[in-house]
Design an enzyme around this catalytic site. Structure first.
Site, PDB file in Angstrom:
ATOM      1  CG  HIS A  42      -0.064   0.288   2.482  1.00  0.00           C
ATOM      2  ND1 HIS A  42       0.680  -0.686   3.109  1.00  0.00           N
ATOM      3  CD2 HIS A  42       0.208   1.440   3.156  1.00  0.00           C
ATOM      4  CE1 HIS A  42       1.338  -0.165   4.116  1.00  0.00           C
ATOM      5  NE2 HIS A  42       1.080   1.129   4.171  1.00  0.00           N
ATOM      6  CG  HIS A 124       7.393   4.834   0.703  1.00  0.00           C
ATOM      7  ND1 HIS A 124       7.164   5.951   1.474  1.00  0.00           N
ATOM      8  CD2 HIS A 124       7.495   3.791   1.573  1.00  0.00           C
ATOM      9  CE1 HIS A 124       7.142   5.607   2.747  1.00  0.00           C
ATOM     10  NE2 HIS A 124       7.329   4.295   2.847  1.00  0.00           N
TER      11      HIS A 124
END
Ligand code: 2AM
Length: 175
Positions: A42, A124
């Protein structure tokens, strides 16, 4: 009073999770770090920490008022942060929609008393943890694109030695 460890984030489509896991296995040796499970991949938008149910409700209400258009996200960058021991996948140029969404959620969180890291937001996907030794990064010839059409509130649940991110609620972005 009970508190849950929560964060707002962006999940990945399941086929993309599978592609990334296969690519990771080809690119990184086992000793590079501990791979994150496919279902846990995620992007964190705003980390909230341990939050009471009451505060979470307030944050959910605020999240529901966000007006933001869907956007495309290009995963075309990777890096290694040796100190937290993270190998990550990200984008060379973060889309404006992503930065706006994160900024909104992070400022709502800060105003609600959830400490926000002073470090600049670097979107990220964590691929490996415990990666504290030098890691050879793959050549930057990879590129995945997906449309982000919703964002979610997740609970980080630790049980039986494993962390799992449970999606509590999602909000659509506009077409
Ligand atoms: P990471 O993947 O870079 O470690 C759930 O723990 C998510 O929240 C992870 O994506 C993690 O980022 C992020 N996270 C955990 N602690 C955080 C903190 N103190 N500040 C910002 N993000 C955090």
């Amino acid at each position: 009073m009970s508190a849950r460890r929560l964060f707002f984030g962006i999940g990945l489509p399941e086929p993309l999770q599978q592609q990334l896991v296969r690519w990771r296995a080809e690119q990184f040796p086992e000793e590079a770090g501990r791979p994150i499970a496919a279902a846990n991949l995620h992007i964190t938008l705003a980390f909230l920490g341990d939050v009471s149910d009451e505060k979470a409700q307030g944050l959910q209400q605020l999240a529901g008022r966000i007006q933001q258009r869907a956007f495309a996200l290009d995963l075309d960058d990777a890096g290694h942060w040796p100190r937290p021991g993270v190998v990550w996948l990200g984008c060379r140029q973060a889309p404006r929609g992503l930065l706006q969404l994160a900024e909104m959620l992070r400022s709502q969180a800060a105003r609600s008393g959830c400490h926000q890291s002073p470090q600049p937001f670097h979107p990220h996907i964590t691929l490996l943890r415990n990666a504290t030794r030098p890691v050879a990064l793959p050549p930057r010839n990879f590129h995945w694109r997906f449309t982000v059409d919703c964002f979610s509130l997740y609970q980080s649940v630790f049980s039986q030695g494993r962390t799992r991110y449970r999606r509590l609620q999602s909000w659509p972005l506009q077409e």
